[in-house]
Design an enzyme around this catalytic site. Sequence first.
Site, mmCIF file in Angstrom:
data_model
loop_
_atom_site.group_PDB
_atom_site.id
_atom_site.type_symbol
_atom_site.label_atom_id
_atom_site.label_comp_id
_atom_site.label_asym_id
_atom_site.label_seq_id
_atom_site.Cartn_x
_atom_site.Cartn_y
_atom_site.Cartn_z
ATOM 1 N N GLY A 46 0.832 -1.204 0.000
ATOM 2 C CA GLY A 46 0.000 0.000 0.000
ATOM 3 C C GLY A 46 0.861 1.246 0.000
ATOM 4 N N GLN A 51 3.132 9.909 1.317
ATOM 5 C CA GLN A 51 4.414 9.187 1.295
ATOM 6 C C GLN A 51 5.270 9.574 0.090
ATOM 7 O OE1 GLN A 51 2.434 5.142 2.030
ATOM 8 N NE2 GLN A 51 4.428 4.896 3.021
ATOM 9 N N CYS A 92 6.262 -0.437 7.021
ATOM 10 C CA CYS A 92 5.862 0.729 6.236
ATOM 11 C C CYS A 92 6.995 1.116 5.301
ATOM 12 C CB CYS A 92 5.532 1.890 7.176
ATOM 13 S SG CYS A 92 5.082 3.411 6.326
ATOM 14 N N LEU A 93 6.643 1.423 4.053
ATOM 15 C CA LEU A 93 7.649 1.836 3.077
ATOM 16 C C LEU A 93 8.395 3.086 3.534
ATOM 17 C CD1 LEU A 93 5.567 1.274 -0.167
ATOM 18 C CD2 LEU A 93 7.570 -0.043 0.537
ATOM 19 N N HIS A 134 -4.012 1.257 7.925
ATOM 20 C CA HIS A 134 -2.661 1.825 7.854
ATOM 21 C C HIS A 134 -2.622 3.008 6.871
ATOM 22 C CE1 HIS A 134 1.896 1.222 7.741
ATOM 23 N NE2 HIS A 134 1.681 2.006 6.698
ATOM 24 N N GLU A 135 -3.226 2.814 5.692
ATOM 25 C CA GLU A 135 -3.133 3.854 4.649
ATOM 26 C C GLU A 135 -3.981 5.080 4.986
ATOM 27 O OE1 GLU A 135 -0.731 3.477 2.739
ATOM 28 O OE2 GLU A 135 -0.476 1.324 3.017
ATOM 29 N N HIS A 138 -2.155 7.297 7.317
ATOM 30 C CA HIS A 138 -1.162 8.155 6.655
ATOM 31 C C HIS A 138 -1.783 9.494 6.253
ATOM 32 C CE1 HIS A 138 2.652 6.121 6.139
ATOM 33 N NE2 HIS A 138 2.090 5.029 5.679
HETATM 34 ZN ZN LIG Z 1 2.946 3.179 5.544
#
Ligand SMILES: [Zn+2]
Length: 168
Positions: A46, A51, A92-93, A134-135, A138
């Site tokens: 995701g 991000q 997380c990226l 999670h997204e 963000h």
């Molecule tokens: Zn993330």
Amino acid sequence: MALRKILTQGDEQLLKRSRKVEKFDARLHTLIDDMRETLENSGGVGLAAPQVGVLRRVVVLLDVNQEPEEMVELVNPEVVEQSGEQRIVEGCLSVPGVYGYVTRPTWARIRAQDRDGNWFEREGEGIVAQCFCHETEHLDGHLFTEKVEEYVDIEELQREDGEEGEPE
Ligand SMILES: [Zn+2]
């Protein structure tokens, strides 16, 4: 399409609240296309617009419960219903190499618009429910590390059960 740079923890853009999308125009479509490519390239499940440094309420994610996996585009998403509880490893990226246990619902329903502004709802279980939460967090400037109950050594975890952590 173009790859966008993924911001990492410490960048203040990640801590800001993203604005609602009002215009469903070519610029939005380019952003979504770039996010799709960036997510595919990242190996994650995701990606939220903040991000990549764009403070708009846009998410792309992989619905890994579909066969084949389906890339889902969510504009102005909101988790409208959730149930159950699972304690699972999350990454997380934007926080590379860091994994920890968090508690997430086992099922969630999300309401969102598509790239043309049409509203729809979608349900997700397991990793997909985790990813919905999670997204959308963000988009409000929150990182999963705020929710971590216990950090894990992902290499040790992979040796133990052969699972692969997929950052979001
Ligand atoms: Zn993330």
